[in-house]
Enzyme design. Structure first.
Site, PDB file in Angstrom:
ATOM      1  N   ASP A 124       4.911  -5.480   9.950  1.00 26.14           N
ATOM      2  CA  ASP A 124       5.717  -5.126  10.859  1.00 26.14           C
ATOM      3  C   ASP A 124       6.028  -5.648  12.169  1.00 26.14           C
ATOM      4  O   ASP A 124       6.972  -6.146  12.706  1.00 26.14           O
ATOM      5  CB  ASP A 124       5.678  -3.384  11.227  1.00 26.14           C
ATOM      6  CG  ASP A 124       6.139  -2.726   9.978  1.00 26.14           C
ATOM      7  OD1 ASP A 124       6.909  -2.989   9.318  1.00 26.14           O
ATOM      8  OD2 ASP A 124       5.755  -1.667  10.263  1.00 26.14           O
ATOM      9  N   ASP A 163       0.238  -2.370  12.361  1.00 20.88           N
ATOM     10  CA  ASP A 163       0.835  -2.987  10.895  1.00 20.88           C
ATOM     11  C   ASP A 163       0.847  -4.273  11.188  1.00 20.88           C
ATOM     12  O   ASP A 163       2.369  -4.719  12.012  1.00 20.88           O
ATOM     13  CB  ASP A 163       2.177  -1.908  10.635  1.00 20.88           C
ATOM     14  CG  ASP A 163       2.501  -2.494   9.279  1.00 20.88           C
ATOM     15  OD1 ASP A 163       2.682  -3.544   8.841  1.00 20.88           O
ATOM     16  OD2 ASP A 163       2.758  -1.384   8.488  1.00 20.88           O
ATOM     17  N   ARG A 219       0.851  -1.272  -0.103  1.00 20.71           N
ATOM     18  CA  ARG A 219      -0.151   0.148  -0.081  1.00 20.71           C
ATOM     19  C   ARG A 219       1.037   1.275  -0.131  1.00 20.71           C
ATOM     20  O   ARG A 219       1.852   1.406   0.736  1.00 20.71           O
ATOM     21  CB  ARG A 219      -0.738  -0.011   1.311  1.00 20.71           C
ATOM     22  CG  ARG A 219      -1.988  -0.689   1.266  1.00 20.71           C
ATOM     23  CD  ARG A 219      -2.825  -0.142   2.495  1.00 20.71           C
ATOM     24  NE  ARG A 219      -2.523   0.280   3.612  1.00 20.71           N
ATOM     25  CZ  ARG A 219      -3.310   0.733   4.338  1.00 20.71           C
ATOM     26  NH1 ARG A 219      -4.673   0.893   4.317  1.00 20.71           N
ATOM     27  NH2 ARG A 219      -2.926   1.252   5.665  1.00 20.71           N
ATOM     28  N   THR A 267      -1.183   7.520  -0.679  1.00 21.89           N
ATOM     29  CA  THR A 267      -2.601   7.418  -1.557  1.00 21.89           C
ATOM     30  C   THR A 267      -3.421   6.038  -0.936  1.00 21.89           C
ATOM     31  O   THR A 267      -4.526   6.106  -1.097  1.00 21.89           O
ATOM     32  CB  THR A 267      -2.197   6.953  -3.041  1.00 21.89           C
ATOM     33  OG1 THR A 267      -1.697   5.754  -3.025  1.00 21.89           O
ATOM     34  CG2 THR A 267      -1.677   8.114  -3.512  1.00 21.89           C
TER      35      THR A 267
HETATM   36  C1  PRP Z   1      -1.137  -4.202   4.811  1.00 24.56           C
HETATM   37  C2  PRP Z   1      -1.861  -5.785   4.893  1.00 24.56           C
HETATM   38  C3  PRP Z   1      -2.780  -5.463   3.677  1.00 24.56           C
HETATM   39  C4  PRP Z   1      -3.067  -4.224   3.565  1.00 24.56           C
HETATM   40  C5  PRP Z   1      -4.553  -3.993   3.899  1.00 24.56           C
HETATM   41  O1  PRP Z   1      -0.186  -4.465   3.760  1.00 24.56           O
HETATM   42  O2  PRP Z   1      -1.169  -6.710   5.175  1.00 24.56           O
HETATM   43  O3  PRP Z   1      -1.969  -6.312   2.768  1.00 24.56           O
HETATM   44  O4  PRP Z   1      -2.063  -3.514   4.295  1.00 24.56           O
HETATM   45  O5  PRP Z   1      -4.617  -2.608   3.513  1.00 24.56           O
HETATM   46  P1  PRP Z   1      -5.959  -2.338   2.502  1.00 24.56           P
HETATM   47  O6  PRP Z   1      -7.015  -3.060   2.928  1.00 24.56           O
HETATM   48  O7  PRP Z   1      -6.213  -0.696   2.732  1.00 24.56           O
HETATM   49  O8  PRP Z   1      -5.443  -2.467   1.169  1.00 24.56           O
HETATM   50  P2  PRP Z   1       1.102  -3.581   3.506  1.00 24.56           P
HETATM   51  O9  PRP Z   1       0.546  -2.784   2.282  1.00 24.56           O
HETATM   52  O10 PRP Z   1       1.401  -2.682   4.917  1.00 24.56           O
HETATM   53  O11 PRP Z   1       2.382  -4.461   2.930  1.00 24.56           O
HETATM   54  P3  PRP Z   1       3.070  -5.461   3.928  1.00 24.56           P
HETATM   55  O12 PRP Z   1       2.385  -6.651   4.100  1.00 24.56           O
HETATM   56  O13 PRP Z   1       4.332  -5.574   2.961  1.00 24.56           O
HETATM   57  O14 PRP Z   1       3.550  -4.714   5.406  1.00 24.56           O
HETATM   58  N1  URA Z   2      -2.298  -2.444   7.396  1.00 21.76           N
HETATM   59  C1  URA Z   2      -2.138  -3.034   8.525  1.00 21.76           C
HETATM   60  O1  URA Z   2      -1.148  -3.693   8.529  1.00 21.76           O
HETATM   61  N2  URA Z   2      -2.770  -2.645   9.522  1.00 21.76           N
HETATM   62  C2  URA Z   2      -3.978  -1.799   9.398  1.00 21.76           C
HETATM   63  O2  URA Z   2      -4.451  -1.472  10.390  1.00 21.76           O
HETATM   64  C3  URA Z   2      -4.341  -1.441   8.144  1.00 21.76           C
HETATM   65  C4  URA Z   2      -3.623  -1.875   7.022  1.00 21.76           C
END
Ligand code: PRP
Ligand code: URA
Length: 209
Positions: free
Chosen positions: A203, A200, A104, A108
């Protein structure tokens, strides 16, 4: 319209509460994601077709039930979805695993795809897309669209924690995809984080910041 299943089993609620706590560290968080994913696998596979098989027990011959060799696939959304794979594989050891990489954009909140690798026989498999978080729904919805573009006919979505906004988006954009959740939370905050949520997920799983 697709169905939304929220698993309110006491074990799942208890484990989700520990996962949400800010003081829960990476090791325990990772173990809990794994355990809840395992528990969710029971519900996700409730409608698997069974077939009659003839077997012999130490006492007699008998006809019993076994799963009808349905082709399944799990597709974690990288990174955080990886945390749910082992727990599901423990329950369904012969399942194939595809991967889709999405992140994400922090400004945006729009997802960008950077990786896609699926089993070759996409059209014949029932897929479960897994990601701990369903926030705006952008990542899950785009992942599902990518699978459909590759020919997937049957897709479920399994997430630990969801905001109503994300559920609504996936239902609107993919009315054929049932959604399985461990918790349905209140809302999103201004940064697109789920409230109360668990922060997150990527993380917390991998110890990054
Ligand atoms: C997080 C999570 C989802 C997404 C959810 O991933 O694991 O994939 O955000 O958000 P959304 O419903 O608004 O799209 P992130 O983009 O932080 O990537 P990561 O798994 O690499 O930490
Ligand atoms: N992605 C995450 O990991 N946590 C949230 O709360 C939203 C998006």
């Amino acid at each position: 319209m697709s169905k939304v299943h929220v698993f309110d089993h006491p074990l799942i609620q208890h484990k989700m509460t520990i996962m949400r706590k800010v003081e829960t560290g990476t090791k325990q968080f990772r173990e809990l994601v794994d355990e809840v994913a395992s528990l969710m696998a029971y519900e996700l596979t409730r409608d698997l077709p069974l077939t009659d098989v003839e077997i012999e027990t130490p006492v007699t011959k008998t006809t019993q039930k076994m799963i009808e060799g349905k082709k399944l696939g799990i597709v974690p959304i990288l990174r955080a979805g990886l945390g749910m794979v082992d727990g599901m594989l423990r329950m369904m050891p012969n399942v194939k695993v595809g991967h889709i990489g999405l992140y994400r954009d922090p400004e945006t909140l729009e997802p960008t795809e950077y990786y896609l690798k699926l089993p070759t026989d996409v059209a014949e498999r029932d897929f479960v897309v897994v990601d701990p978080m369903l926030a705006t729904g952008g990542s899950a919805s785009d992942a599902i669209s990518s699978l459909k573009k590759q020919g997937a006919q049957s897709i479920k979505l399994a997430c630990l924690c969801a905001a109503p906004e994300g559920v609504k988006r996936v239902q609107e954009e993919h009315p054929d995809v049932d959604i399985y959740l461990a918790a349905l939370d209140e809302k999103l905050n201004d940064h697109g984080y789920i409230v109360p949520g668990l922060g997150d997920a990527g993380d917390r799983l991998f110890g990054t910041k």
